[in-house]
Design a protein around this motif. Structure first.
Motif, PDB file in Angstrom:
ATOM      1  N   MET A 133      19.880  56.913  44.576  1.00 63.30           N
ATOM      2  CA  MET A 133      20.676  56.790  43.482  1.00 63.30           C
ATOM      3  C   MET A 133      20.429  57.271  42.167  1.00 63.30           C
ATOM      4  O   MET A 133      20.602  56.867  40.965  1.00 63.30           O
ATOM      5  CB  MET A 133      20.941  55.186  43.286  1.00 63.30           C
ATOM      6  CG  MET A 133      22.474  54.751  42.577  1.00 63.30           C
ATOM      7  SD  MET A 133      22.604  53.200  41.964  1.00 63.30           S
ATOM      8  CE  MET A 133      23.330  52.508  43.379  1.00 63.30           C
ATOM      9  N   MET A 134      19.809  58.558  42.224  1.00 60.83           N
ATOM     10  CA  MET A 134      19.432  59.327  41.123  1.00 60.83           C
ATOM     11  C   MET A 134      20.686  59.924  40.521  1.00 60.83           C
ATOM     12  O   MET A 134      21.507  60.339  41.299  1.00 60.83           O
ATOM     13  CB  MET A 134      18.297  60.383  41.360  1.00 60.83           C
ATOM     14  CG  MET A 134      16.919  59.595  42.052  1.00 60.83           C
ATOM     15  SD  MET A 134      16.283  58.771  40.486  1.00 60.83           S
ATOM     16  CE  MET A 134      16.795  57.054  40.951  1.00 60.83           C
ATOM     17  N   LEU A 135      20.438  60.629  39.423  1.00 58.52           N
ATOM     18  CA  LEU A 135      21.635  61.330  38.537  1.00 58.52           C
ATOM     19  C   LEU A 135      21.679  62.543  39.186  1.00 58.52           C
ATOM     20  O   LEU A 135      23.030  63.125  39.275  1.00 58.52           O
ATOM     21  CB  LEU A 135      21.159  61.316  36.995  1.00 58.52           C
ATOM     22  CG  LEU A 135      22.330  61.983  36.344  1.00 58.52           C
ATOM     23  CD1 LEU A 135      23.626  61.326  36.259  1.00 58.52           C
ATOM     24  CD2 LEU A 135      21.891  62.368  34.759  1.00 58.52           C
ATOM     25  N   ASN A 136      20.648  63.369  39.709  1.00 51.37           N
ATOM     26  CA  ASN A 136      20.909  64.650  40.067  1.00 51.37           C
ATOM     27  C   ASN A 136      19.625  64.784  41.381  1.00 51.37           C
ATOM     28  O   ASN A 136      18.873  64.032  41.305  1.00 51.37           O
ATOM     29  CB  ASN A 136      20.962  65.749  39.186  1.00 51.37           C
ATOM     30  CG  ASN A 136      19.532  65.499  38.331  1.00 51.37           C
ATOM     31  OD1 ASN A 136      18.703  65.773  38.888  1.00 51.37           O
ATOM     32  ND2 ASN A 136      19.972  65.287  36.924  1.00 51.37           N
ATOM     33  N   ASP A 137      19.699  66.022  41.877  1.00 53.41           N
ATOM     34  CA  ASP A 137      18.862  66.447  43.007  1.00 53.41           C
ATOM     35  C   ASP A 137      17.499  66.842  42.568  1.00 53.41           C
ATOM     36  O   ASP A 137      16.742  67.211  43.273  1.00 53.41           O
ATOM     37  CB  ASP A 137      19.269  67.167  44.317  1.00 53.41           C
ATOM     38  CG  ASP A 137      19.712  68.448  43.579  1.00 53.41           C
ATOM     39  OD1 ASP A 137      19.670  68.467  42.579  1.00 53.41           O
ATOM     40  OD2 ASP A 137      20.359  69.205  44.423  1.00 53.41           O
ATOM     41  N   THR A 138      17.194  66.947  41.353  1.00 53.67           N
ATOM     42  CA  THR A 138      16.017  67.498  40.738  1.00 53.67           C
ATOM     43  C   THR A 138      14.961  66.749  40.433  1.00 53.67           C
ATOM     44  O   THR A 138      13.769  67.002  40.194  1.00 53.67           O
ATOM     45  CB  THR A 138      16.330  68.303  39.385  1.00 53.67           C
ATOM     46  OG1 THR A 138      16.828  67.260  38.624  1.00 53.67           O
ATOM     47  CG2 THR A 138      17.477  69.261  39.872  1.00 53.67           C
ATOM     48  N   VAL A 139      15.274  65.262  40.507  1.00 51.99           N
ATOM     49  CA  VAL A 139      14.255  64.129  40.392  1.00 51.99           C
ATOM     50  C   VAL A 139      12.921  64.273  41.374  1.00 51.99           C
ATOM     51  O   VAL A 139      11.986  64.146  40.663  1.00 51.99           O
ATOM     52  CB  VAL A 139      14.967  62.773  40.445  1.00 51.99           C
ATOM     53  CG1 VAL A 139      14.007  61.691  40.276  1.00 51.99           C
ATOM     54  CG2 VAL A 139      15.755  62.644  39.447  1.00 51.99           C
ATOM     55  N   VAL A 140      13.113  64.097  42.543  1.00 51.73           N
ATOM     56  CA  VAL A 140      12.210  64.409  43.345  1.00 51.73           C
ATOM     57  C   VAL A 140      11.173  65.542  43.400  1.00 51.73           C
ATOM     58  O   VAL A 140      10.150  65.326  43.287  1.00 51.73           O
ATOM     59  CB  VAL A 140      12.677  63.994  44.815  1.00 51.73           C
ATOM     60  CG1 VAL A 140      11.498  64.365  45.813  1.00 51.73           C
ATOM     61  CG2 VAL A 140      13.310  62.661  45.071  1.00 51.73           C
ATOM     62  N   PRO A 141      11.779  66.730  43.210  1.00 55.71           N
ATOM     63  CA  PRO A 141      11.013  67.818  42.934  1.00 55.71           C
ATOM     64  C   PRO A 141      10.179  67.789  41.538  1.00 55.71           C
ATOM     65  O   PRO A 141       9.278  68.200  41.676  1.00 55.71           O
ATOM     66  CB  PRO A 141      11.975  68.949  42.778  1.00 55.71           C
ATOM     67  CG  PRO A 141      13.160  68.588  43.670  1.00 55.71           C
ATOM     68  CD  PRO A 141      13.240  67.098  43.439  1.00 55.71           C
ATOM     69  N   ALA A 142      10.725  67.079  40.529  1.00 52.90           N
ATOM     70  CA  ALA A 142      10.008  67.014  39.488  1.00 52.90           C
ATOM     71  C   ALA A 142       8.957  66.056  39.455  1.00 52.90           C
ATOM     72  O   ALA A 142       7.922  66.423  38.850  1.00 52.90           O
ATOM     73  CB  ALA A 142      10.947  66.681  38.275  1.00 52.90           C
ATOM     74  N   MET A 143       8.964  64.919  40.216  1.00 49.33           N
ATOM     75  CA  MET A 143       8.254  63.974  40.593  1.00 49.33           C
ATOM     76  C   MET A 143       6.887  64.378  41.015  1.00 49.33           C
ATOM     77  O   MET A 143       5.666  64.425  40.997  1.00 49.33           O
ATOM     78  CB  MET A 143       8.704  62.740  41.326  1.00 49.33           C
ATOM     79  CG  MET A 143       9.891  61.970  40.472  1.00 49.33           C
ATOM     80  SD  MET A 143      10.220  60.736  41.522  1.00 49.33           S
ATOM     81  CE  MET A 143       8.907  59.559  41.560  1.00 49.33           C
ATOM     82  N   GLU A 144       7.297  65.485  42.225  1.00 53.23           N
ATOM     83  CA  GLU A 144       6.066  66.174  43.173  1.00 53.23           C
ATOM     84  C   GLU A 144       5.322  67.035  42.463  1.00 53.23           C
ATOM     85  O   GLU A 144       4.066  67.093  42.340  1.00 53.23           O
ATOM     86  CB  GLU A 144       6.764  66.808  44.337  1.00 53.23           C
ATOM     87  CG  GLU A 144       5.700  67.607  45.030  1.00 53.23           C
ATOM     88  CD  GLU A 144       6.351  68.436  46.322  1.00 53.23           C
ATOM     89  OE1 GLU A 144       5.687  68.689  47.132  1.00 53.23           O
ATOM     90  OE2 GLU A 144       7.712  68.435  46.234  1.00 53.23           O
ATOM     91  N   LYS A 145       6.178  67.822  41.395  1.00 48.12           N
ATOM     92  CA  LYS A 145       5.357  69.080  40.514  1.00 48.12           C
ATOM     93  C   LYS A 145       4.457  67.867  39.515  1.00 48.12           C
ATOM     94  O   LYS A 145       3.353  68.752  39.434  1.00 48.12           O
ATOM     95  CB  LYS A 145       6.527  69.592  39.762  1.00 48.12           C
ATOM     96  CG  LYS A 145       5.835  70.705  38.918  1.00 48.12           C
ATOM     97  CD  LYS A 145       6.791  71.509  38.251  1.00 48.12           C
ATOM     98  CE  LYS A 145       6.281  72.868  37.540  1.00 48.12           C
ATOM     99  NZ  LYS A 145       5.443  72.523  36.391  1.00 48.12           N
ATOM    100  N   ALA A 146       4.854  66.869  38.819  1.00 49.63           N
ATOM    101  CA  ALA A 146       4.222  66.124  37.963  1.00 49.63           C
ATOM    102  C   ALA A 146       2.872  65.668  38.656  1.00 49.63           C
ATOM    103  O   ALA A 146       1.860  65.789  38.129  1.00 49.63           O
ATOM    104  CB  ALA A 146       5.001  65.035  37.433  1.00 49.63           C
ATOM    105  N   TRP A 147       2.799  65.074  39.876  1.00 47.87           N
ATOM    106  CA  TRP A 147       1.770  64.640  40.618  1.00 47.87           C
ATOM    107  C   TRP A 147       0.791  65.774  40.706  1.00 47.87           C
ATOM    108  O   TRP A 147      -0.513  65.641  40.613  1.00 47.87           O
ATOM    109  CB  TRP A 147       2.136  64.029  42.000  1.00 47.87           C
ATOM    110  CG  TRP A 147       0.873  63.760  42.569  1.00 47.87           C
ATOM    111  CD1 TRP A 147       0.590  64.498  43.730  1.00 47.87           C
ATOM    112  CD2 TRP A 147       0.165  62.623  42.296  1.00 47.87           C
ATOM    113  NE1 TRP A 147      -0.522  63.907  44.177  1.00 47.87           N
ATOM    114  CE2 TRP A 147      -1.023  62.910  43.568  1.00 47.87           C
ATOM    115  CE3 TRP A 147      -0.056  61.710  41.615  1.00 47.87           C
ATOM    116  CZ2 TRP A 147      -2.090  62.040  43.702  1.00 47.87           C
ATOM    117  CZ3 TRP A 147      -1.165  60.914  41.730  1.00 47.87           C
ATOM    118  CH2 TRP A 147      -2.115  60.850  42.731  1.00 47.87           C
ATOM    119  N   LYS A 148       1.173  66.962  41.384  1.00 53.28           N
ATOM    120  CA  LYS A 148       0.463  68.109  41.492  1.00 53.28           C
ATOM    121  C   LYS A 148      -0.215  68.788  40.256  1.00 53.28           C
ATOM    122  O   LYS A 148      -1.400  69.371  40.223  1.00 53.28           O
ATOM    123  CB  LYS A 148       1.003  69.405  42.278  1.00 53.28           C
ATOM    124  CG  LYS A 148       1.225  68.545  43.786  1.00 53.28           C
ATOM    125  CD  LYS A 148       2.162  69.813  44.590  1.00 53.28           C
ATOM    126  CE  LYS A 148       2.348  69.154  45.890  1.00 53.28           C
ATOM    127  NZ  LYS A 148       3.048  70.092  46.745  1.00 53.28           N
TER     128      LYS A 148
END
Length: 327
Positions: free
Chosen positions: A147-162
Motif C-alpha cells: 500500500m505504498m504511494l509508488n513503486d520506488t519505496v522498496v528500491p530506496a529502502m534496499e539502497k539505504a540499507w546497503k
C-alpha cells in the motif's frame, strides 16, 4: 442477451462474495518494514512504519539467538510467535515461511519476512497485497512494503540499507525507514513506528536479551520521533557507562561519559542532576552547587530529592556540604 447479462452479473457477485469470505479478518497493518542483521555484532532487528495505531505491537517479533519476523498487510500475529518457534526448532527461514503459509487461507493477502541468526532470509508478498507492494532481500536483510504511494519505496529502502553499512544497527535501520518515507511511504500517510533489536545469542537472563525496543504508537511524524528516541537511547548509554565508571572510582572517565550525554541533550534535567550528584560525591561541591541551583530553578522537586539521597547512600557528603547542595 438479457439472460447472458444476468448470468455474468451473478458470476461477478459470487466472485465478490467468495473474495470477501476468503479475505482474512486479521487486523490491517499496511506498511513498510525491514528485518536485518548486523554482520559484525550479530544483532538482529525489525523496524517498521505505518499509518496504523501502534504498529509495533503487531508487526515486529524477535528473540535473541533465534531471529526476527515482520508480519504485515493483513497481519497474522501468530506468524511472529510460530515463526520464531520454528527457527528455534532448527528450520530455515524459508522452511518456516513455507510452513506458515501452507495452510493459511489468507496467504494471498499476507506479507511476511523472516531472518535468522545466520542472516538467511525468506520473504513473501501475497498476490492480493495492495499496490504498490513488493520486497527485496539478500544476505542479512529483507525490505518489504505494501500500500505504498509508488513503486520506488522498496528500491530506496534496499539502497539505504546497503549505503549505510558504516552506521550502528539502530541508526542504519532508521535510515531505511527515512528513505522509504522520502519516497512517499504509506499512501495513507504516517502514524506509528517501531524498532526492535535483539542479541545474537540468548542468555540466562532473557529480560536482558533485547538491546532496544522503541515504539512510537501515535505521532504526526513517527520516523522522526523514532530517530529522536534512538538518540536519547545513545545519550543514556553514556549515562549508564558513566555510572559504571563511578562504581570503579574512575571519576574522570565517568565525567567524560556524563558530559557526552549532556552534550546530546543539554536540556535534560535528569542527566544534569546525576552529573551534579557525581561531582558532589567526588568532592567537587562548588561545581555541583552551581549545576544544582540551575536545576532547582527549573523544578524545585529536585532539591527535595537531593535531601533524600544521603539516607540511601547515593549522596555521601557532610551535613555542611548537604546544606550547600540543598540551599
Amino acid at each position: 442477451m438479457k439472460k447472458s447479462f444476468i448470468i455474468i452479473l451473478i458470476s461477478l457477485l459470487n466472485y465478490n462474495l467468495f473474495a470477501q469470505l476468503n479475505k482474512p479478518t486479521d487486523p490491517l497493518a499496511h506498511t513498510y518494514s525491514i528485518v536485518a542483521r548486523d554482520a559484525e555484532t550479530g544483532e538482529m532487528a525489525v523496524a517498521v512504519q505505518s499509518h496504523w495505531f501502534s504498529v509495533g505491537t503487531a508487526v515486529s517479533w524477535g528473540e535473541a539467538g533465534v531471529g526476527v519476523v515482520a508480519t504485515q498487510s493483513f497481519t497474522n500475529k501468530s506468524f511472529g510467535i510460530r515463526g520464531l518457534a520454528m527457527l528455534k526448532a532448527g528450520l530455515s527461514p524459508q522452511e518456516a515461511l513455507d510452513s506458515l503459509l501452507n495452510n493459511d487461507e489468507g496467504k494471498a493477502f499476507r506479507q511476511v519476512a523472516i531472518l535468522d541468526v545466520k542472516g538467511r532470509v525468506a520473504t513473501h508478498t501475497g498476490a492480493k497485497c495492495i499496490d504498490e507492494a513488493g520486497h527485496a532481500n539478500g544476505d542479512n536483510f529483507s525490505v518489504q512494503a505494501n500500500m505504498m504511494l509508488n513503486d520506488t519505496v522498496v528500491p530506496a529502502m534496499e539502497k539505504a540499507w546497503k549505503d549505510n553499512g558504516d552506521l550502528a544497527l539502530a541508526e542504519r535501520m532508521v535510515k531505511v525507514l527515512e528513505a522509504a518515507q522520502a519516497q512517499g511511504g504509506d499512501i495513507r500517510g504516517k502514524q506509528s513506528a517501531a524498532l526492535l533489536i535483539v542479541k545474537p545469542e540468548a542468555s540466562d537472563e532473557p529480560w536482558n536479551d533485547r538491546v532496544l525496543d522503541l515504539r512510537v504508537d501515535d505521532h504526526e511524524n513517527p520516523v522522526k520521533e523514532l530517530n529522536r528516541l534512538v538518540k536519547v537511547y545513545r545519550a543514556y548509554q553514556h549515562m549508564n557507562q558513566g555510572d559504571l565508571y563511578v562504581e570503579k572510582a574512575q571519576m574522570q572517565e565517568a565525567m567524560n561519559e556524563y558530559n557526552a550525554a549532556m552534550e546530546m541533550f543539554p536540556k535534560n534535567l535528569e542527566m544534569q542532576y546525576w552529573t551534579a550528584i557525581t561531582l558532589a560525591n567526588d568532592g567537587k561541591t562548588d561545581k555541583a552547587v552551581e549545576m544544582l541551583q540551575k536545576i532547582y530553578a527549573e523544578d524545585s522537586n529536585w532539591r527535595e530529592l537531593t535531601k533524600r539521597l544521603p539516607e540511601v547512600g547515593l549522596l555521601e557528603v557532610s551535613e555542611k556540604e548537604l546544606k550547600r547542595l540543598t540551599k
